[in-house]
Design an enzyme around this catalytic site. Structure first.
Site, PDB file in Angstrom:
ATOM      1  CG  ASP A 133      31.778  21.327  84.674  1.00 44.46           C
ATOM      2  OD1 ASP A 133      31.477  22.536  84.675  1.00 44.46           O
ATOM      3  OD2 ASP A 133      32.929  20.913  84.465  1.00 44.46           O
ATOM      4  CE  LYS A 137      35.482  31.512  81.337  1.00 45.14           C
ATOM      5  NZ  LYS A 137      36.814  31.451  80.681  1.00 45.14           N
TER       6      LYS A 137
END
Length: 229
Positions: A133, A137
């Protein structure tokens, strides 16, 4: 014994739809092909696989397609596949059972906790971390799995000559991976930067589902490969 705890998770347990086939595998095959995590017990690879072959730990296997392909083509290696996504876990269990892959065991738990508490130092031949993952951000970057503390932990679990092999399709994460791995004194890379292919240094790996999606979106795949001195 003080138990390892981690407040910042590098993953989210997604609720994706579990098919009938996957549910059947989760209910019936985990006892046959899975490993139950116990923070008070160490993983004995020879006892688990009934052999002394090299053991590779794969962290995050998606739908398990690449995992079972590697296992089929390298029966002389053992694979402990770790993930927490139920549909993926069920899918891999199903195919491991159907193909009778005796060199794969599935462990559904937080990989960082398993590696920290249940893996014996100096016993792992390699870590595969393919397309983790990215937490793209900036405020979420701290959740990324490849960080100095976890890399140091993995390095301590590796045998001499063991490796960490990671890949991502997010450039900024690739930069971070390279920086963090270069910063671990126990590791060294045979490459001056990212992996250069083709070569006969890094283990073969098939294309993963996430890799295919990244390519389709025009993102470049970058890989890093480091070996324990």
């Amino acid at each position: 014994m003080e138990k390892f705890t981690r407040t910042i998770k590098s993953f989210i347990v997604r609720s994706g739809r579990v098919t009938h086939l996957q549910r059947n595998a989760l209910d019936n095959y985990m006892g046959l092909h899975g490993i139950e995590f116990n923070p008070d017990e160490k993983l004995d690879f020879e006892q688990i696989f009934h052999n002394s072959n090299p053991t590779v730990i794969e962290i995050g296997f998606g739908d398990g397609t690449a995992t079972h392909q590697m296992a089929e083509l390298t029966p002389d290696k053992n694979y402990i596949a770790m993930d927490v996504y139920p549909p993926g876990v069920g899918a891999l269990l199903d195919i491991v059972h159907k193909k009778n892959l005796t060199n794969v065991r599935v462990l559904s738990h937080d990989a960082a906790e398993v590696v920290e508490t249940a893996v014996v130092d100096g016993t792992v031949s390699g870590f595969h971390i393919f397309f983790p993952d990215p937490w793209q951000k900036k405020k979420h970057n701290k959740r990324r799995l490849i960080n100095p503390a976890f890399v140091a932990t993995m390095a301590s679990k590796l045998k001499s000559g063991g490796y960490i092999y990671a890949a991502t399709d997010w450039e900024d994460y690739a930069v971070q991976m390279l920086e963090v791995l270069n910063g671990e004194k126990a590791l060294i890379s045979p490459f001056d930067g990212y992996v250069v292919k083709p070569n006969d240094i890094v283990p073969w790996r098939p294309e993963t589902k996430f890799e295919k999606k990244g390519r389709e979106k025009g993102r470049e795949i970058r890989e890093v490969y480091f070996v324990k001195k």
